[in-house]
Structures are given as structure tokens and as C-alpha cells.
Design a protein around this motif. Structure first.
Motif, short mmCIF file in Angstrom:
data_model
loop_
_atom_site.label_atom_id
_atom_site.label_comp_id
_atom_site.label_asym_id
_atom_site.label_seq_id
_atom_site.Cartn_x
_atom_site.Cartn_y
_atom_site.Cartn_z
N LYS A 20 0.83 -1.20 0.00
CA LYS A 20 0.00 0.00 0.00
C LYS A 20 0.87 1.26 0.00
CE LYS A 20 -4.30 -1.90 1.79
NZ LYS A 20 -4.63 -2.32 0.47
N CYS A 21 1.95 1.24 0.74
CA CYS A 21 2.85 2.39 0.77
C CYS A 21 3.61 2.54 -0.55
CB CYS A 21 3.81 2.29 1.94
SG CYS A 21 3.00 2.50 3.55
N LEU A 22 4.05 1.42 -1.13
CA LEU A 22 4.75 1.47 -2.42
C LEU A 22 3.85 2.05 -3.51
CD1 LEU A 22 6.69 -1.92 -2.64
CD2 LEU A 22 7.69 0.38 -2.62
N PHE A 23 2.59 1.62 -3.55
CA PHE A 23 1.66 2.12 -4.56
C PHE A 23 1.48 3.63 -4.41
CE2 PHE A 23 -2.70 3.07 -6.06
CZ PHE A 23 -2.52 2.71 -7.39
N ARG A 24 1.24 4.07 -3.19
CA ARG A 24 1.08 5.51 -2.94
C ARG A 24 2.33 6.28 -3.34
NH1 ARG A 24 1.80 6.95 2.95
NH2 ARG A 24 3.88 6.37 2.25
N ASP A 25 3.48 5.81 -2.90
CA ASP A 25 4.73 6.52 -3.16
C ASP A 25 5.04 6.58 -4.65
OD1 ASP A 25 4.87 6.86 -0.44
OD2 ASP A 25 6.46 5.37 -0.14
N TYR A 26 4.76 5.49 -5.36
CA TYR A 26 5.00 5.47 -6.81
C TYR A 26 4.15 6.53 -7.50
CZ TYR A 26 6.05 3.58 -11.42
OH TYR A 26 6.50 3.43 -12.73
N LEU A 27 2.88 6.60 -7.15
CA LEU A 27 2.01 7.60 -7.79
C LEU A 27 2.40 9.02 -7.40
CD1 LEU A 27 -1.57 6.03 -7.76
CD2 LEU A 27 0.20 5.93 -9.52
N ARG A 28 2.89 9.20 -6.20
CA ARG A 28 3.35 10.54 -5.78
C ARG A 28 4.56 10.98 -6.59
NH1 ARG A 28 3.09 10.45 0.87
NH2 ARG A 28 0.86 10.94 1.05
N LEU A 29 5.40 10.03 -6.98
CA LEU A 29 6.64 10.35 -7.70
C LEU A 29 6.51 10.28 -9.21
CD1 LEU A 29 9.13 8.40 -5.41
CD2 LEU A 29 8.86 10.89 -5.56
N ASN A 30 5.44 9.69 -9.72
CA ASN A 30 5.32 9.46 -11.15
C ASN A 30 3.98 10.02 -11.65
OD1 ASN A 30 4.78 8.18 -13.70
ND2 ASN A 30 6.44 6.76 -13.24
N ALA A 31 4.03 11.26 -12.15
CA ALA A 31 2.82 11.95 -12.59
C ALA A 31 2.12 11.21 -13.73
CB ALA A 31 3.16 13.38 -13.02
N GLN A 32 2.88 10.58 -14.61
CA GLN A 32 2.27 9.86 -15.72
C GLN A 32 1.45 8.68 -15.21
OE1 GLN A 32 4.89 8.60 -18.90
NE2 GLN A 32 3.36 7.20 -19.73
N ALA A 33 2.00 7.93 -14.27
CA ALA A 33 1.26 6.80 -13.70
C ALA A 33 0.02 7.29 -12.95
CB ALA A 33 2.16 5.99 -12.77
N ALA A 34 0.14 8.40 -12.23
CA ALA A 34 -1.00 8.97 -11.51
C ALA A 34 -2.09 9.39 -12.51
CB ALA A 34 -0.56 10.15 -10.66
N ASP A 35 -1.68 9.98 -13.63
CA ASP A 35 -2.65 10.37 -14.67
C ASP A 35 -3.34 9.14 -15.26
OD1 ASP A 35 -2.04 13.04 -14.29
OD2 ASP A 35 -0.73 13.17 -16.06
N GLU A 36 -2.57 8.09 -15.52
CA GLU A 36 -3.14 6.85 -16.05
C GLU A 36 -4.14 6.25 -15.07
OE1 GLU A 36 0.04 4.17 -17.09
OE2 GLU A 36 0.99 5.66 -18.39
N TYR A 37 -3.79 6.29 -13.80
CA TYR A 37 -4.68 5.75 -12.77
C TYR A 37 -5.97 6.57 -12.70
CZ TYR A 37 -6.07 3.73 -8.26
OH TYR A 37 -6.75 3.09 -7.25
N GLU A 38 -5.85 7.88 -12.77
CA GLU A 38 -7.03 8.73 -12.73
C GLU A 38 -7.94 8.46 -13.94
OE1 GLU A 38 -7.34 13.00 -11.24
OE2 GLU A 38 -7.15 13.25 -13.42
N THR A 39 -7.35 8.30 -15.11
CA THR A 39 -8.14 8.00 -16.31
C THR A 39 -8.86 6.66 -16.15
OG1 THR A 39 -6.64 9.26 -17.71
CG2 THR A 39 -8.00 7.60 -18.81
N LEU A 40 -8.15 5.66 -15.65
CA LEU A 40 -8.76 4.35 -15.41
C LEU A 40 -9.92 4.48 -14.43
CD1 LEU A 40 -8.85 1.23 -15.59
CD2 LEU A 40 -7.15 1.21 -13.72
N LYS A 41 -9.71 5.20 -13.34
CA LYS A 41 -10.75 5.37 -12.33
C LYS A 41 -11.97 6.07 -12.91
CE LYS A 41 -9.24 7.24 -8.67
NZ LYS A 41 -9.00 7.52 -7.28
N GLU A 42 -11.76 7.09 -13.74
CA GLU A 42 -12.89 7.80 -14.36
C GLU A 42 -13.68 6.86 -15.27
OE1 GLU A 42 -11.37 12.40 -14.61
OE2 GLU A 42 -10.56 10.98 -16.06
N GLN A 43 -12.96 6.07 -16.07
CA GLN A 43 -13.64 5.13 -16.98
C GLN A 43 -14.43 4.09 -16.19
OE1 GLN A 43 -10.26 3.69 -19.18
NE2 GLN A 43 -10.27 5.41 -20.62
N LEU A 44 -13.82 3.55 -15.15
CA LEU A 44 -14.50 2.54 -14.34
C LEU A 44 -15.68 3.14 -13.58
CD1 LEU A 44 -11.40 0.59 -12.96
CD2 LEU A 44 -13.02 -0.17 -14.73
N ALA A 45 -15.53 4.36 -13.10
CA ALA A 45 -16.62 5.03 -12.38
C ALA A 45 -17.81 5.25 -13.30
CB ALA A 45 -16.15 6.34 -11.78
#
Length: 173
Positions: A117-142
Motif C-alpha cells: 500500500k505504501c509502495l503504490f502511494r509513493d510510486y504515484l506521488r513520484l510518477n505523474a504519468q502513472a497517476a494520470d493513467e490511474y485517474e483515467t482508469l478510475k474515471e472510466q471505471l466510475a
């Protein structure tokens, strides 16, 4: 059972303050067993859309102590929700069913659940592209699973596992 709607909110700068308030409250009632306490989940990633629920990860010396914490946590509004499928952690909710304000995840400090859980959070905090991809996925799934939060959550899992694997390999680029 009533379906819970998946609603994503724009990032709210108050989420960090909410976490700090909850952290202090939790420390006041069970501080003697806490080995670590972290803000996790999407509300812990600046700029990321999220369900407006503060996810808190609490590390304890042994998962067996959790049963001793239920009554103390109840005093500050946390309800224990038994989930037999969760082997390494215990789950508490604050707020009405389907309208919770906080989710408290208690596990043994530095177990695989804690680390992932900490690795996932830290990765997204450090990697804007991955955070953007995750947000896009979440929007599509929502959009697709608006009234099926369980499936929404399940469908995010492959992405989450991919990010955790990258983080474990120190692949932060």
C-alpha cells in the motif's frame, strides 16, 4: 443490498488536514500499540481525483491485537467491519454505510500489505504519468460501474498490482 454509487471528486487540499485530524484522534485512543500510521489511497496523492474517503493505514505489532482495539476505536466513530476475505488486515469504517468519511486499514507493521500500500502511494506521488493513467482508469471505471463499487474496486486491481511490481523493481521512470 443497496448498491453504493461511485463518485469521484476533484482533489481537495483539505484531505491532508482530515487525515492529520484522524491520525491525532486515533493516536489519542490507541497510541500505545501504533508502530506506524500512513495516509494512503487516492486522497493521499496531490491532484488526483478520488472518492472523498480518507484511507488510513495503521501498523500494529500483531494482527491479534486488533480485537482489543475495537471498543476504543468505536469511541471516535470507527466501526469494525468483519471481512473474512482480508487475511492480513482488518477494516474499520467511519460514517454511515455507503457514505463513509474514513476507512481504517489495520495490519502488522511492515507486512506485505503495509509495504504494498505504501509502495503504490509513493510510486504515484513520484510518477505523474502513472497517476494520470490511474485517474483515467478510475474515471472510466466510475462511468461504467457507477452503481457497483465492488466491481469498480476489483477492476482497478491489475493496474495497482502492475504499479506495485514496478515499485518493487525500483522502476520509477
Amino acid at each position: 443490498m443497496k448498491k453504493i454509487e461511485v463518485v469521484l471528486s476533484e482533489y481537495d487540499v483539505n484531505w491532508e488536514e482530515q487525515f492529520l485530524y484522524e491520525k491525532r484522534s486515533i493516536q489519542e485512543v490507541i497510541g500505545h500499540v501504533i508502530l506506524g500510521i500512513e495516509h494512503i489511497g487516492s486522497t493521499s496523492i496531490k491532484g488526483l481525483k478520488a472518492k472523498p474517503i480518507i484511507d488510513i493505514l495503521l501498523g500494529v505489532p500483531s494482527i491479534e491485537v486488533v480485537s482489543e482495539l475495537i471498543e476504543a476505536l468505536k469511541i471516535i466513530g470507527y466501526e469494525y467491519v468483519p471481512k473474512p476475505e482480508l487475511m492480513e488486515r482488518r477494516f474499520f469504517r467511519k460514517g454511515l454505510w455507503g457514505q463513509g468519511t474514513c476507512h481504517l486499514h489495520i495490519c502488522e507493521y511492515n507486512c506485505s500489505e503495509w509495504i504494498d500500500k505504501c509502495l503504490f502511494r509513493d510510486y504515484l506521488r513520484l510518477n505523474a504519468q502513472a497517476a494520470d493513467e490511474y485517474e483515467t482508469l478510475k474515471e472510466q471505471l466510475a462511468d461504467h460501474f457507477q452503481y457497483d463499487r465492488q466491481t469498480y474496486t476489483k477492476k482497478k486491481e491489475p493496474f495497482i498490482q502492475t504499479i506495485i511490481a514496478k515499485a518493487k523493481n525500483n522502476d520509477f521512470l
